[in-house]
Design an enzyme around this catalytic site. Structure first.
Site, short mmCIF file in Angstrom:
data_model
loop_
_atom_site.label_atom_id
_atom_site.label_comp_id
_atom_site.label_asym_id
_atom_site.label_seq_id
_atom_site.Cartn_x
_atom_site.Cartn_y
_atom_site.Cartn_z
N PHE A 69 0.77 -1.43 0.19
CA PHE A 69 -0.22 0.07 0.16
C PHE A 69 0.86 1.27 -0.08
O PHE A 69 0.84 2.08 1.07
CB PHE A 69 -0.81 -0.10 1.37
CG PHE A 69 -1.83 -1.10 1.48
CD1 PHE A 69 -3.12 -1.37 0.80
CD2 PHE A 69 -1.35 -2.48 2.20
CE1 PHE A 69 -3.79 -2.34 0.99
CE2 PHE A 69 -2.02 -3.41 2.14
CZ PHE A 69 -3.23 -3.48 1.76
N PRO A 70 1.49 1.43 -1.13
CA PRO A 70 2.29 2.58 -1.16
C PRO A 70 1.57 3.81 -0.96
O PRO A 70 0.46 3.98 -1.51
CB PRO A 70 3.20 2.64 -2.37
CG PRO A 70 2.45 1.55 -3.10
CD PRO A 70 1.89 0.66 -2.38
N HIS A 71 1.87 4.94 -0.08
CA HIS A 71 0.85 6.07 0.15
C HIS A 71 1.85 7.17 0.67
O HIS A 71 2.69 6.85 0.97
CB HIS A 71 -0.04 5.63 1.19
CG HIS A 71 0.37 5.15 2.44
ND1 HIS A 71 0.70 4.02 2.80
CD2 HIS A 71 0.65 5.99 3.43
CE1 HIS A 71 1.19 3.69 3.95
NE2 HIS A 71 1.32 5.11 4.61
N GLY A 72 1.02 8.30 0.74
CA GLY A 72 1.67 9.48 1.06
C GLY A 72 1.01 10.70 0.77
O GLY A 72 0.04 10.56 0.13
N TYR A 118 -7.94 10.41 3.68
CA TYR A 118 -6.68 9.55 3.33
C TYR A 118 -6.61 8.35 4.33
O TYR A 118 -6.52 7.42 3.89
CB TYR A 118 -5.61 10.55 3.28
CG TYR A 118 -4.14 10.05 3.39
CD1 TYR A 118 -3.73 9.12 2.40
CD2 TYR A 118 -3.30 10.08 4.58
CE1 TYR A 118 -2.30 8.90 2.37
CE2 TYR A 118 -1.92 9.70 4.56
CZ TYR A 118 -1.74 8.99 3.52
OH TYR A 118 -0.24 8.75 3.59
#
Lengths: 156, 96
Positions: A69-72, A118
């Site tokens: 779950f790459p996120h930012g 988010y």
């Protein structure tokens, strides 16, 4: 609480890749960032990629069982955006269980996010994947319609 | 990212989801390295504004600063390669 329908509304066909070509973490992120930038006409591709790589250095977002779950957050996007990618052969994404990662949910959001949507979205997607049956279906999904049906039908 | 990682509630939520959050020192190092490429004058401005507000850089939406909702002169957006600040609150603005 966010409904399954609301969660599904963030998934767009143009932001889904069912045959990810990448062989490395950087390539996988770059491929997903490309579709996000193309969809939203974003020019700061490098900015988003760098942010995601920095986030990975905070701790891998591949939390095992073949999913990451790459996120930012980044100023480069105006609204929350989700890209989905599936790699049949798998990618070494520094997963916590050391196994290849086959499904990716890239979630990026602007810093201004008063309702913290988010975190809600991230939480819902993680919940979806924690269910073994749903996860297997997601990893095996071969098209957008199938993916969306799984997300809409999660019943959480 | 650093703000999220250092916010106890957010960090707890992230860890509950299964995300390890132990690389904060790496991120801070990367930020320090980045600040070396920023003009001192601009960095000072950023640090000054950060003493008053949580969000220092905010978007302009419908010609309003989304930090304080003051009207932003439309001519600002045409100043290419310049850093524009809100005349009302001092936040750094960007145009989407």
């Amino acid at each position: 609480m966010m409904t399954s329908q609301e969660l599904a509304s963030y998934f767009r066909e143009s932001l889904c890749i069912f045959d990810l070509k990448a062989a490395s973490k950087r390539e996988a992120l770059a491929e997903m960032v490309d579709v996000v930038c193309s969809e939203h006409d974003i020019k700061d591709r490098g900015l988003i990629l760098e942010m995601l790589l920095n986030r990975e250095s905070l701790g891998s977002t591949a939390i095992g069982k073949g999913v990451a779950f790459p996120h930012g957050r980044t100023l480069a996007v105006r609204d929350l955006s989700i890209a989905f990618a599936r790699s049949v052969r798998g990618v070494d994404f520094d997963s916590t269980d050391k196994k290849p990662t086959h499904a990716f949910f890239l979630i990026i959001a602007p810093p201004q996010d008063r309702d913290n949507v988010y975190l809600q979205v991230l939480g819902r997607v993680v919940d979806l994947i924690k269910d073994d049956a749903s996860r297997d279906r997601v990893v095996g999904a071969s098209g957008y319609a199938e993916l969306k049906t799984i997300i809409e039908g999660q019943g959480l | 990212m650093i703000r999220d990682a250092e916010d106890a509630k957010t960090a707890a939520k992230m860890q509950e989801m299964g995300f390890p959050m132990d690389g904060i020192a790496e991120i801070k190092k990367a930020r320090t390295e980045l600040t070396e490429h920023i003009k001192p004058q601009l960095l000072n401005r950023y640090q000054r504004v950060s003493q008053n507000y949580e969000r220092i850089v905010v978007p302009v939406v419908k010609d309003l600063c989304t930090g304080c909702f003051a009207k932003v002169a439309t001519s600002f957006r045409y100043e290419k390669n310049s850093v524009v600040t809100c005349e009302s609150c001092g936040r750094i603005l960007y145009f989407t």
